[in-house]
Design a protein around this motif. Structure first.
Motif, mmCIF file in Angstrom:
data_model
loop_
_atom_site.group_PDB
_atom_site.id
_atom_site.type_symbol
_atom_site.label_atom_id
_atom_site.label_comp_id
_atom_site.label_asym_id
_atom_site.label_seq_id
_atom_site.Cartn_x
_atom_site.Cartn_y
_atom_site.Cartn_z
ATOM 1 N N TYR A 191 2.669 6.721 4.056
ATOM 2 C CA TYR A 191 1.950 5.569 3.348
ATOM 3 C C TYR A 191 1.739 4.665 4.792
ATOM 4 O O TYR A 191 2.149 4.917 5.705
ATOM 5 C CB TYR A 191 2.790 5.397 2.364
ATOM 6 C CG TYR A 191 2.181 4.341 1.320
ATOM 7 C CD1 TYR A 191 1.173 4.698 0.370
ATOM 8 C CD2 TYR A 191 2.735 2.990 1.126
ATOM 9 C CE1 TYR A 191 0.288 3.753 -0.494
ATOM 10 C CE2 TYR A 191 2.215 2.130 0.201
ATOM 11 C CZ TYR A 191 1.229 2.762 -0.687
ATOM 12 O OH TYR A 191 0.528 1.601 -1.297
ATOM 13 N N THR A 192 1.467 3.347 3.960
ATOM 14 C CA THR A 192 1.399 2.238 4.902
ATOM 15 C C THR A 192 2.495 1.930 5.768
ATOM 16 O O THR A 192 3.514 1.961 5.416
ATOM 17 C CB THR A 192 1.050 1.101 4.152
ATOM 18 O OG1 THR A 192 -0.207 1.367 3.271
ATOM 19 C CG2 THR A 192 0.678 -0.045 4.889
ATOM 20 N N ARG A 226 -13.467 0.482 2.425
ATOM 21 C CA ARG A 226 -12.493 -0.686 2.772
ATOM 22 C C ARG A 226 -11.183 0.033 2.839
ATOM 23 O O ARG A 226 -10.378 0.030 1.824
ATOM 24 C CB ARG A 226 -12.477 -1.832 1.968
ATOM 25 C CG ARG A 226 -12.065 -2.975 2.273
ATOM 26 C CD ARG A 226 -10.854 -3.471 1.614
ATOM 27 N NE ARG A 226 -9.647 -2.731 1.357
ATOM 28 C CZ ARG A 226 -8.554 -2.831 0.516
ATOM 29 N NH1 ARG A 226 -8.701 -3.849 -0.232
ATOM 30 N NH2 ARG A 226 -7.539 -1.998 0.687
ATOM 31 N N LEU A 265 -7.561 0.303 3.709
ATOM 32 C CA LEU A 265 -6.554 -0.933 4.152
ATOM 33 C C LEU A 265 -7.253 -2.046 4.693
ATOM 34 O O LEU A 265 -8.417 -2.182 4.289
ATOM 35 C CB LEU A 265 -5.347 -0.441 4.929
ATOM 36 C CG LEU A 265 -4.840 0.902 4.506
ATOM 37 C CD1 LEU A 265 -3.666 1.317 5.518
ATOM 38 C CD2 LEU A 265 -4.227 0.955 3.165
ATOM 39 N N LYS A 289 -1.223 8.256 -1.630
ATOM 40 C CA LYS A 289 -1.184 7.449 -2.729
ATOM 41 C C LYS A 289 -0.560 8.397 -3.769
ATOM 42 O O LYS A 289 0.343 8.180 -4.153
ATOM 43 C CB LYS A 289 -2.547 6.779 -3.362
ATOM 44 C CG LYS A 289 -2.943 5.527 -2.671
ATOM 45 C CD LYS A 289 -2.456 4.339 -2.750
ATOM 46 C CE LYS A 289 -2.725 3.229 -1.751
ATOM 47 N NZ LYS A 289 -2.065 2.004 -2.285
ATOM 48 N N GLU A 309 -9.445 3.648 -5.287
ATOM 49 C CA GLU A 309 -8.711 2.942 -4.186
ATOM 50 C C GLU A 309 -9.579 2.600 -2.992
ATOM 51 O O GLU A 309 -10.438 3.349 -2.609
ATOM 52 C CB GLU A 309 -7.654 4.000 -3.870
ATOM 53 C CG GLU A 309 -6.762 3.635 -2.812
ATOM 54 C CD GLU A 309 -5.603 2.488 -3.202
ATOM 55 O OE1 GLU A 309 -5.177 2.730 -4.228
ATOM 56 O OE2 GLU A 309 -5.456 1.532 -2.585
ATOM 57 N N ASP A 310 -9.514 1.577 -2.499
ATOM 58 C CA ASP A 310 -10.056 0.929 -1.211
ATOM 59 C C ASP A 310 -11.647 1.408 -1.337
ATOM 60 O O ASP A 310 -12.097 1.647 -0.225
ATOM 61 C CB ASP A 310 -9.553 1.790 0.108
ATOM 62 C CG ASP A 310 -8.128 1.429 0.097
ATOM 63 O OD1 ASP A 310 -7.493 0.691 -0.633
ATOM 64 O OD2 ASP A 310 -7.378 1.758 1.163
ATOM 65 N N ASP A 314 -6.419 0.081 -8.000
ATOM 66 C CA ASP A 314 -5.297 -0.361 -7.230
ATOM 67 C C ASP A 314 -5.303 -1.556 -6.429
ATOM 68 O O ASP A 314 -4.132 -2.416 -6.384
ATOM 69 C CB ASP A 314 -4.667 0.929 -6.575
ATOM 70 C CG ASP A 314 -3.262 0.738 -5.942
ATOM 71 O OD1 ASP A 314 -2.443 0.054 -6.588
ATOM 72 O OD2 ASP A 314 -3.121 1.099 -4.941
ATOM 73 N N ASP A 315 -6.303 -1.840 -5.818
ATOM 74 C CA ASP A 315 -6.378 -3.006 -4.948
ATOM 75 C C ASP A 315 -6.510 -4.284 -5.641
ATOM 76 O O ASP A 315 -6.200 -5.357 -5.106
ATOM 77 C CB ASP A 315 -7.684 -2.778 -3.988
ATOM 78 C CG ASP A 315 -7.516 -1.618 -3.146
ATOM 79 O OD1 ASP A 315 -6.466 -1.450 -2.228
ATOM 80 O OD2 ASP A 315 -8.169 -0.513 -3.401
ATOM 81 N N ASN A 333 -2.941 -4.962 5.116
ATOM 82 C CA ASN A 333 -2.430 -3.763 5.931
ATOM 83 C C ASN A 333 -3.422 -3.231 6.847
ATOM 84 O O ASN A 333 -4.655 -3.546 6.698
ATOM 85 C CB ASN A 333 -2.283 -2.798 4.812
ATOM 86 C CG ASN A 333 -1.004 -3.286 3.972
ATOM 87 O OD1 ASN A 333 -0.017 -3.696 4.486
ATOM 88 N ND2 ASN A 333 -1.351 -3.184 2.547
ATOM 89 N N ASN A 379 3.533 -4.771 -1.893
ATOM 90 C CA ASN A 379 2.828 -3.523 -1.572
ATOM 91 C C ASN A 379 2.542 -3.136 -3.064
ATOM 92 O O ASN A 379 3.639 -2.689 -3.683
ATOM 93 C CB ASN A 379 3.428 -2.443 -0.505
ATOM 94 C CG ASN A 379 2.336 -1.515 -0.480
ATOM 95 O OD1 ASN A 379 1.693 -0.736 -1.246
ATOM 96 N ND2 ASN A 379 1.745 -1.484 0.884
ATOM 97 N N ASN A 380 1.316 -2.542 -3.294
ATOM 98 C CA ASN A 380 0.990 -2.202 -4.644
ATOM 99 C C ASN A 380 1.961 -0.675 -5.013
ATOM 100 O O ASN A 380 1.810 -0.084 -6.057
ATOM 101 C CB ASN A 380 -0.450 -1.989 -4.977
ATOM 102 C CG ASN A 380 -1.075 -1.149 -3.878
ATOM 103 O OD1 ASN A 380 -0.542 -0.379 -3.208
ATOM 104 N ND2 ASN A 380 -2.278 -1.500 -3.632
HETATM 105 O O1 LIG Z 1 -2.116 1.037 0.726
HETATM 106 C C1 LIG Z 1 -1.612 0.073 0.792
HETATM 107 O O2 LIG Z 1 -0.587 0.013 1.683
HETATM 108 C C2 LIG Z 1 -1.905 -1.078 0.074
HETATM 109 C C3 LIG Z 1 -3.343 -1.119 -0.372
HETATM 110 O O3 LIG Z 1 -3.719 -0.726 -1.364
HETATM 111 C C4 LIG Z 1 -4.191 -1.674 0.443
HETATM 112 O O4 LIG Z 1 -3.872 -2.349 1.525
HETATM 113 O O5 LIG Z 1 -5.389 -1.529 0.288
#
Ligand SMILES: O=C([O-])CC(=O)C(=O)O
Ligand SMILES: [Mg+2]
Length: 602
Positions: free
Chosen positions: A123-124, A176, A178, A194, A266-267, A289-290, A429, A473-474
């Protein structure tokens, strides 16, 4: 005993036809049917050295393994040794990718037992690095790619996914990733990461989860010119055609797996992120999520700041640096929270300032997008963030800009001069994009900052005191929200769910940890957090007629726990979710459940 259960499970997974059975029998002159070796050793069935001698013999893989038998725990130990033997984070990421491909249960067992070491890799922040070189480390299918050329055939593409019972889809269009920007089809890595947290933290069986990348092209010139790039080599699809593709995708998901399928966005880049969630939130079981996941975690942090500073949130002056999904998500949920405390909108917005790449958001600006409108200030324009901080004297500074080092020494010192416990959030991030490091935040505030960041930072010692930052962080929200929604078969996921998640999360760190500045739980507590949020979310859905599981379970916690993926028992291969599936109903219109002004009490 274990063996017959295992053998039966393998047989079930194989779906062997009568014909195949006969063919195998005659080939091997054997009394019992032999499953193909490739299936026994498939990542989902493989037990590695955990196969007993009896299993090896009857499954006819005896001799394919060395004589040693290893318990699951011993195998986890071997994985840990291999993991730590890799010198780089990306080396560890690649090792774990190959582990999942050969022994899935061991992979998730290792993840769930070594969260602190593993989260920063799968993950991140490391997953972000992996996405930047995704073409080079590509090793085979991990999810579905729906390209812009698949318009009119999206459902056919979805049907190609080999697992029949999908309960959640995580989808990105890679615009997009992170704070790294447009990574096109490389964004698949994010959706994989995720969903792996849904299994590692929320124990959702991995075969119910599907990562999807909508490959609509990329505007990243470097990628377009990169011979290793794995996506369509075209500029991004925009406008009506893009909207139609996403519409078709949404309909295809519910047509294929039913209307209770959770769709996790996501993103996406900010304009699409807001547009899509606005269009689908009350029609499908979905969330972004964002915007919303980050909002829950952000608000939880603000509730913790309220507790530590003993000052009500509406009395705090808050500056949001950044006006994208994360910042506007947190601001929007904060407004909802304060409205639920009977404050009126004008009063609430008075203390919330927004700063973007063009400076402070004030009346004279002509480029203000709708989500930012409520926070426009009637004052002269200020171009630089340090001047904004000097002028408005925030007690809480929130960064979600992807601008590395934006929180300068001057800004941090100014925050410290004006506040006993200045609250600093660096949401961006991966680590390389953070607005400031933990070291800077603590050093320039004499260790008084309540500092949290989107990426993990190691503890810092200031004046002999060890300070540990929280991870804003989510990942402390979406696994629990997802599990709660999936378990209750949510119709839709209204904003109140994110308030529920925020309040649940805010109750987490002990007073002592909070007073020392860590206002989020530790990575090792993430599973507990996920389950607690899941129970609260599912309870809310049941209580508000937004669930589709009947009858309503008497004990929601027990009901959820009874359906979790068993990570600990190497023998149990197939752990089905126990409640019956809903029929897959043809679906074109969605639910159209209007947003309700639902009252919540905590
Ligand atoms: O993924 C992560 O760490 C947190 C998040 O959703 C992002 O930064 O887009
Ligand atoms: Mg994200």
């Amino acid at each position: 005993m274990a063996f017959s259960k295992f053998y039966f499970a393998v047989q079930q997974r194989l779906h062997l036809s009568q014909n195949q059975n006969t063919a195998n029998k005659s080939r091997h002159h054997h009394d019992i049917v032999r499953p193909p070796v490739t299936t026994v050793l498939d990542a989902k069935n493989n037990k590695g050295l955990n196969f007993t001698i009896e299993e090896r013999q009857s499954l006819q893989v005896h001799g394919l393994f060395p004589a040693a038998f290893r318990t699951m725990q011993e195998q986890v130990f071997a994985v840990a040794a291999n993991f730590h033997a890799r010198a780089t984070k990306i080396g560890r990421y690649r090792y774990l990718r190959s582990l999942r491909k050969r022994h899935e249960r061991l992979y998730f067992r290792f993840l769930s037992e070594h969260l602190e070491d593993v989260l920063p890799v799968i993950y991140t922040p490391t997953v972000g690095v992996a996405c930047t070189i995704f073409g080079m480390i590509y090793r085979g299918p991990m999810g579905l790619y729906v390209t812009k050329n698949d318009r009119g055939h999206v459902a056919e593409v979805l049907r190609n996914w080999p697992e029949p019972d999908i309960k959640a889809v995580c989808v990105t269009d890679g615009e997009r990733i992170l704070g790294l920007g447009d990574l096109g089809a490389n964004g698949m890595g994010i959706t994989v990461g995720k969903l792996e947290l849904y299994t590692a933290l929320s124990c959702v069986p991995p075969h119910h989860l599907l990562p999807v990348c909508l490959d609509v092209g990329t505007n990243n010139e470097e990628l377009l010119a990169d011979p290793m790039y794995i996506g369509t080599r075209d500029k991004r699809l925009r406008g009506k055609k893009y909207d139609e593709l996403v519409d078709e995708f949404m309909q295809a998901v519910v047509q294929t797996w039913g209307r209770r399928t959770l769709i996790h966005f996501e993103d996406f880049a900010t304009p699409n992120a807001f547009k899509l969630i606005e269009r689908y939130q009350h029609k499908y079981c979905c969330f972004n999520d964002d915007i919303q996941g980050t909002a829950a975690v952000g608000l939880a942090g603000l509730l913790a700041v309220e507790r530590v500073t003993k000052k009500k949130l509406d009395k705090h002056v808050i500056v949001f640096a950044g006006a994208g999904s994360a910042a506007m998500g947190v601001a929007g949920l904060l407004v909802k929270e304060l409205k639920s405390r009977k404050l009126d909108e004008k009063q609430i917005a008075k203390n919330i300032y927004v700063f973007d790449q063009n400076g402070l958001i004030v009346k004279s600006r002509t480029d203000v997008a709708p989500p930012i409108q409520p926070y426009v200030k009637d004052m002269p324009h200020i171009k630089a963030l340090d001047e904004v901080v000097e002028k408005v004297k925030p007690s809480i500074l929130i960064g979600a800009t992807s601008m590395t080092g934006l929180f300068s020494e001057k800004i941090l010192r100014c925050m410290a001069a004006n506040n006993e416990r200045p609250a600093i959030f660096a949401f961006s991030n991966p680590t390389s994009k953070a607005e400031c490091t933990a070291e800077q935040a603590y050093n320039f505030t004499e260790g008084r900052a309540l500092f949290s960041a989107g990426s993990p930072f190691p503890p810092v010692t200031v004046n002999g005191k060890r300070l540990t930052p929280g991870q804003a962080n989510n990942c402390f929200a979406f696994p629990g929200i997802g599990l709660g929604a999936m378990a209750a078969y949510a119709k839709t996921i209204p904003d109140e769910i994110f308030l529920v998640a925020a309040h649940t999360l805010a109750g987490y760190p002990e007073e002592e940890a909070m007073a020392s500045g860590r206002i989020y739980p530790k990575a090792t507590e993430a599973k507990d957090v996920a389950l607690t949020i899941a129970v609260a979310v599912a309870q809310y859905l049941f209580d508000n007629d937004l669930a589709q599981v009947y009858p309503v379970p008497e004990n929601v916690c027990e009901f959820i726990v009874a359906n979790l993926y068993e990570l600990c028992n190497g023998d149990s291969l197939v752990v089905p979710w126990k409640y019956p599936d809903l029929p897959t109903v043809p679906f074109t219109e969605g639910y159209n459940i209007p947003p309700k002004d639902i009252k919540i009490s905590f």
